[in-house]
Design an enzyme around this catalytic site. Structure first.
Site, PDB file in Angstrom:
ATOM      1  CB  ALA A   1     -13.854   9.951  31.609  1.00  0.00           C
ATOM      2  CE  LYS A   2     -11.720  17.286  26.921  1.00  0.00           C
ATOM      3  NZ  LYS A   2     -12.580  17.015  25.806  1.00  0.00           N
ATOM      4  NE  ARG A   3     -11.375   6.367  29.444  1.00  0.00           N
ATOM      5  CZ  ARG A   3     -11.239   6.618  30.737  1.00  0.00           C
ATOM      6  NH1 ARG A   3     -10.646   7.714  31.135  1.00  0.00           N
ATOM      7  NH2 ARG A   3     -11.716   5.778  31.641  1.00  0.00           N
TER       8      ARG A   3
END
Ligand code: GLU
Length: 283
Positions: free
Chosen positions: A237-239
């Protein structure tokens, strides 16, 4: 003709997990002489960043993927979502809900695949308050359709159990449709015959199968592929720091995208990552 799609949401840059998903969908279509379509799922309120769509297409091209037909944007299809919601309302299957997230959390007594199950506080309401969310009366919907099943290319025939989700939101307070409603309508409108996506959305297919039955939509097959898992054991996930494909693209040469796609095809996963075939979501 086999038709697949890649349907990213522009609320963050694509990462390697998206690259894998796009390669799977693209290659399944190409192997069958079918069509591979791209859809931008850009109705996520303030989280949708329209400028990212152009980056997504550049990422796909860098990976050496080609797509057929014009790219569809969900933001151009709002009247269709509204019409479907109105149809379900007329069938008596939707009710307005003005509960806040905090109220739902406090009152929920069960956890479903998407988190706390709505306890039905507003069920039975027949008014049309402005700015309400609209929920599906799950029991009424299932009474109408009876038992449903669907086929996954990898996992086989599945008995749908959408009741695990409870009364799902189909029209959000802050967006003109929920993911479940928009994706179901769009896949039907685009004639998608094989819905390919990550195994984290496996359970959601039960809801989509129910909506197809309620809205008289054609029933595709599904292919829920494995997920790329990071060193922390969780879905990329980017986050959580997964590198953006756009950054890799800018840092690397034009041919490196094709090399990356070919490695993913061969199951050669970049160092530090694993491919989990699990059907379970990795939170
Ligand atoms: N837009 C969703 C996402 O980016 C995928 C939807 C789907 O493939 O059904 O996670």
């Amino acid at each position: 003709m086999l038709r697949t799609r890649f349907a990213p949401s522009p609320n963050g840059p694509l990462h390697l997990g998206h690259a894998y998903a796009a390669v799977v969908a693209h290659d399944l279509a190409r192997a069958a002489g079918g069509a591979f379509l791209v859809r931008i799922e850009d109705i996520d309120g303030a989280r949708s960043l329209p400028a990212l769509a152009a980056e997504f297409l550049a990422d796909l091209a860098w990976l050496g993927l080609t797509w057929d037909e014009a790219v569809v944007h969900q933001s151009a299809r709002l009247p269709r979502y509204a019409a479907a919601a109105e149809h379900l309302r007329a069938l008596g299957l939707l009710y307005p809900c003005t509960c806040t997230r905090t109220e739902v959390l406090a009152a929920s007594r069960a956890t479903g695949p998407d988190g706390p199950v709505y306890p039905g506080t507003c069920r039975g309401r027949t008014d049309r308050p402005a700015g309400a969310a609209w929920r599906l009366d799950m029991a009424a919907a299932l009474a109408r359709t009876g038992p449903l099943s669907w086929d996954d290319a990898l996992a086989g025939r599945q008995l749908a159990r959408p009741e695990r989700f409870g009364d799902v939101v189909l029209v959000r307070k802050d967006a003109p449709a929920s993911y479940h409603l928009a994706v179901t309508l769009d896949d039907a409108a685009q004639g998608i015959s094989l819905v390919t996506r990550g195994a984290d959305l496996f359970a959601a297919t039960d809801v989509h199968r129910l909506l197809q039955a309620l809205l008289d939509l054609p029933v595709p097959r599904w292919h829920h592929h494995g997920l790329l898992i990071g060193a922390d054991g969780r879905k990329l996930a980017k986050r959580r720091g997964a590198p953006a494909l756009a950054d890799l693209r800018r840092a690397a040469g034009p041919t490196d995208g094709l090399a990356l796609a070919n490695s993913l095809r061969k199951g050669q996963i970049p160092a530090g990552l694993t491919l989990a075939p699990s059907l379970e979501d990795t939170p």
